[in-house]
Design an enzyme around this catalytic site. Structure first.
Site, PDB file in Angstrom:
ATOM      1  N   TYR A 152       0.711  -1.247   0.030  1.00  0.00           N
ATOM      2  CA  TYR A 152       0.165  -0.055   0.161  1.00  0.00           C
ATOM      3  C   TYR A 152       0.852   1.192  -0.116  1.00  0.00           C
ATOM      4  O   TYR A 152       0.602   2.325  -0.763  1.00  0.00           O
ATOM      5  CB  TYR A 152      -0.916   0.016   1.352  1.00  0.00           C
ATOM      6  CG  TYR A 152      -1.966   1.059   1.278  1.00  0.00           C
ATOM      7  CD1 TYR A 152      -3.046   0.714   0.901  1.00  0.00           C
ATOM      8  CD2 TYR A 152      -1.910   2.170   2.264  1.00  0.00           C
ATOM      9  CE1 TYR A 152      -4.065   1.649   0.868  1.00  0.00           C
ATOM     10  CE2 TYR A 152      -2.604   2.977   2.211  1.00  0.00           C
ATOM     11  CZ  TYR A 152      -3.950   3.078   1.556  1.00  0.00           C
ATOM     12  OH  TYR A 152      -4.888   3.909   2.002  1.00  0.00           O
ATOM     13  N   GLY A 183      -5.238  11.308   6.143  1.00  0.00           N
ATOM     14  CA  GLY A 183      -4.867  10.164   7.332  1.00  0.00           C
ATOM     15  C   GLY A 183      -5.975   9.175   7.597  1.00  0.00           C
ATOM     16  O   GLY A 183      -6.826   8.809   6.785  1.00  0.00           O
TER      17      GLY A 183
HETATM   18  N1  CAA Z   1       5.148  -1.682  14.885  1.00  0.00           N
HETATM   19  C1  CAA Z   1       6.228  -2.481  15.222  1.00  0.00           C
HETATM   20  N2  CAA Z   1       6.122  -3.787  15.402  1.00  0.00           N
HETATM   21  C2  CAA Z   1       4.830  -4.275  15.160  1.00  0.00           C
HETATM   22  C3  CAA Z   1       3.812  -3.473  14.566  1.00  0.00           C
HETATM   23  C4  CAA Z   1       4.030  -2.168  14.538  1.00  0.00           C
HETATM   24  N3  CAA Z   1       3.042  -1.263  14.289  1.00  0.00           N
HETATM   25  N4  CAA Z   1       2.717  -4.316  14.534  1.00  0.00           N
HETATM   26  C5  CAA Z   1       2.947  -5.485  14.956  1.00  0.00           C
HETATM   27  N5  CAA Z   1       4.346  -5.327  15.168  1.00  0.00           N
HETATM   28  C6  CAA Z   1       5.085  -6.371  15.877  1.00  0.00           C
HETATM   29  C7  CAA Z   1       4.412  -7.238  16.778  1.00  0.00           C
HETATM   30  O1  CAA Z   1       4.406  -6.756  18.009  1.00  0.00           O
HETATM   31  C8  CAA Z   1       4.996  -8.749  16.563  1.00  0.00           C
HETATM   32  O2  CAA Z   1       6.120  -8.801  17.158  1.00  0.00           O
HETATM   33  P1  CAA Z   1       6.618 -10.278  17.626  1.00  0.00           P
HETATM   34  O3  CAA Z   1       7.018 -11.099  16.460  1.00  0.00           O
HETATM   35  O4  CAA Z   1       8.061  -9.804  18.486  1.00  0.00           O
HETATM   36  O5  CAA Z   1       5.632 -10.782  18.723  1.00  0.00           O
HETATM   37  C9  CAA Z   1       5.113  -8.646  15.135  1.00  0.00           C
HETATM   38  O6  CAA Z   1       5.445  -7.501  14.696  1.00  0.00           O
HETATM   39  C10 CAA Z   1       4.044  -9.128  14.055  1.00  0.00           C
HETATM   40  O7  CAA Z   1       4.430  -9.369  12.864  1.00  0.00           O
HETATM   41  P2  CAA Z   1       3.574 -10.130  12.056  1.00  0.00           P
HETATM   42  O8  CAA Z   1       4.393 -10.288  10.871  1.00  0.00           O
HETATM   43  O9  CAA Z   1       3.131 -11.452  12.732  1.00  0.00           O
HETATM   44  O10 CAA Z   1       2.550  -9.197  11.835  1.00  0.00           O
HETATM   45  P3  CAA Z   1       0.843  -9.481  12.124  1.00  0.00           P
HETATM   46  O11 CAA Z   1       0.343 -10.373  11.333  1.00  0.00           O
HETATM   47  O12 CAA Z   1       0.797  -9.934  13.702  1.00  0.00           O
HETATM   48  O13 CAA Z   1       0.154  -8.054  11.972  1.00  0.00           O
HETATM   49  C11 CAA Z   1      -0.635  -6.438  10.595  1.00  0.00           C
HETATM   50  C12 CAA Z   1       0.508  -7.331  10.909  1.00  0.00           C
HETATM   51  C13 CAA Z   1      -1.971  -7.369  10.079  1.00  0.00           C
HETATM   52  C14 CAA Z   1      -0.228  -5.625   9.463  1.00  0.00           C
HETATM   53  C15 CAA Z   1      -1.120  -5.565  11.798  1.00  0.00           C
HETATM   54  O14 CAA Z   1       0.079  -4.863  12.245  1.00  0.00           O
HETATM   55  C16 CAA Z   1      -1.864  -4.205  11.515  1.00  0.00           C
HETATM   56  O15 CAA Z   1      -3.110  -4.506  11.283  1.00  0.00           O
HETATM   57  N6  CAA Z   1      -1.399  -2.901  11.530  1.00  0.00           N
HETATM   58  C17 CAA Z   1      -2.072  -1.723  11.209  1.00  0.00           C
HETATM   59  C18 CAA Z   1      -1.924  -1.695   9.433  1.00  0.00           C
HETATM   60  C19 CAA Z   1      -2.614  -0.198   9.361  1.00  0.00           C
HETATM   61  O16 CAA Z   1      -2.452   0.755   9.857  1.00  0.00           O
HETATM   62  N7  CAA Z   1      -3.182  -0.431   8.145  1.00  0.00           N
HETATM   63  C20 CAA Z   1      -4.105   0.758   7.674  1.00  0.00           C
HETATM   64  C21 CAA Z   1      -5.224   0.278   7.004  1.00  0.00           C
HETATM   65  S1  CAA Z   1      -6.279   2.018   6.722  1.00  0.00           S
HETATM   66  C22 CAA Z   1      -5.669   2.764   5.506  1.00  0.00           C
HETATM   67  O17 CAA Z   1      -4.462   2.247   4.958  1.00  0.00           O
HETATM   68  C23 CAA Z   1      -6.050   4.067   5.246  1.00  0.00           C
HETATM   69  C24 CAA Z   1      -5.116   4.979   5.107  1.00  0.00           C
HETATM   70  O18 CAA Z   1      -4.497   5.493   3.998  1.00  0.00           O
HETATM   71  C25 CAA Z   1      -4.649   5.772   6.418  1.00  0.00           C
END
Ligand code: CAA
Length: 246
Positions: A152, A183
């Site tokens: 994205y 945002g």
């Molecule tokens: N920063 C740092 N570390 C993070 C993190 C972050 N934001 N999010 C997850 N982690 C860490 C976790 O704590 C975990 O650590 P450990 O492995 O040490 O336990 C690890 O990363 C997890 O990694 P995974 O690869 O397993 O990731 P996941 O599958 O658990 O989750 C995700 C990934 C689904 C992307 C989730 O983080 C998520 O949904 N994030 C939000 C993404 C987001 O903001 N999207 C916006 C959508 S809306 C939009 O896009 C509109 C717009 O224009 C604003």
């Protein structure tokens, strides 16, 4: 003067439908371009926009020829396109180590190829008529990067390069090309972010809340006005202060 014709891709989506309404209220004839298969949403959209000069046109922005055919149909039925808002966008979030090729391709196809496809089929006619307004809806995440959004963010950052390059190509022809970087807003896309992650993001927004789709639409209306001809190649952030730069 005849009404200007505005096409909004992703027109029945969270931001797109508000953009359609704002442009119609500003006196434009609006065509909402979106996937024809979303029947339920199309019916809701028809209700929401009842009484406004807005109609629906089916096209897949990721399909070059489909876009060309839609632009031809619009030219035949409504007239040449004066305003193009590229608001079609999808997410397939996941960290890169988990992201499959399909999640990459789908996001790049809709979010970035879609911009090329529609601009390619409309910009020559705008330049020929000496007037055009193109607005590409990017994202704050294209400026900052976001965990889980390599696809994205690449597409949304790519839109800025596209915007600036095309802005230069058509600047002498009365056509402006700008991007808007929303945002986190009150849309289904943002609602799909897991609650605990979303609430942390909202806490970090200086304004302290999600944006309203109408606040994005307001900016698009401004950029597409007839007297906005000196703004081109710009990116307007509308993010509640989540990312500040100069
Ligand atoms: N920063 C740092 N570390 C993070 C993190 C972050 N934001 N999010 C997850 N982690 C860490 C976790 O704590 C975990 O650590 P450990 O492995 O040490 O336990 C690890 O990363 C997890 O990694 P995974 O690869 O397993 O990731 P996941 O599958 O658990 O989750 C995700 C990934 C689904 C992307 C989730 O983080 C998520 O949904 N994030 C939000 C993404 C987001 O903001 N999207 C916006 C959508 S809306 C939009 O896009 C509109 C717009 O224009 C604003």
């Amino acid at each position: 003067m005849e009404k200007r014709i505005a096409v909004v891709s992703g027109g029945i989506g969270g931001l797109g439908s508000e953009i359609c309404l704002a442009l119609a209220r500003a006196g434009r004839r609006v065509i909402a371009l979106d996937l024809g298969a979303r029947e339920q949403r199309i019916a809701e959209f028809a209700q929401l926009t009842q009484g406004h000069d807005i109609r629906f046109e089916a096209a897949d922005v990721g399909d070059f020829d489909d876009c060309g055919a839609a632009v031809e149909r619009i030219a035949g039925r409504d007239g040449g396109i004066d305003i193009l808002v590229n608001a079609a966008g999808i997410t397939r979030d996941g960290s890169l180590r988990k992201m499959d090729k399909r999640a990459w391709d789908e996001v790049l196809n809709v979010n970035l190829d879609g911009v090329f496809n529609l601009c390619r089929h409309t910009v020559d006619a705008m330049a020929g008529r000496g007037f055009g307004r193109i607005v590409n809806i990017s994202s704050v995440n294209g400026q900052t990067g976001q965990f889980g959004q390599t696809n994205y963010c690449a597409a949304k950052a790519g839109m800025h390069g596209f915007t600036m390059a095309l802005a230069r190509e058509v600047a002498r022809k009365g056509v402006t090309v700008n991007s808007v970087s929303p945002g986190y807003c009150e849309t289904a896309m943002v609602a799909a972010v897991p609650e605990e992650i979303r609430s942390k993001i909202v806490e970090s927004v200086p304004v302290g809340r999600l944006g309203k789709p109408s606040e994005i639409a307001r900016t698009v209306e401004f950029l597409t006005a007839d007297d906005a001809g000196f703004i081109t190649g710009a990116n307007i952030p509308v993010n509640g202060g989540l990312f500040m730069s100069f």
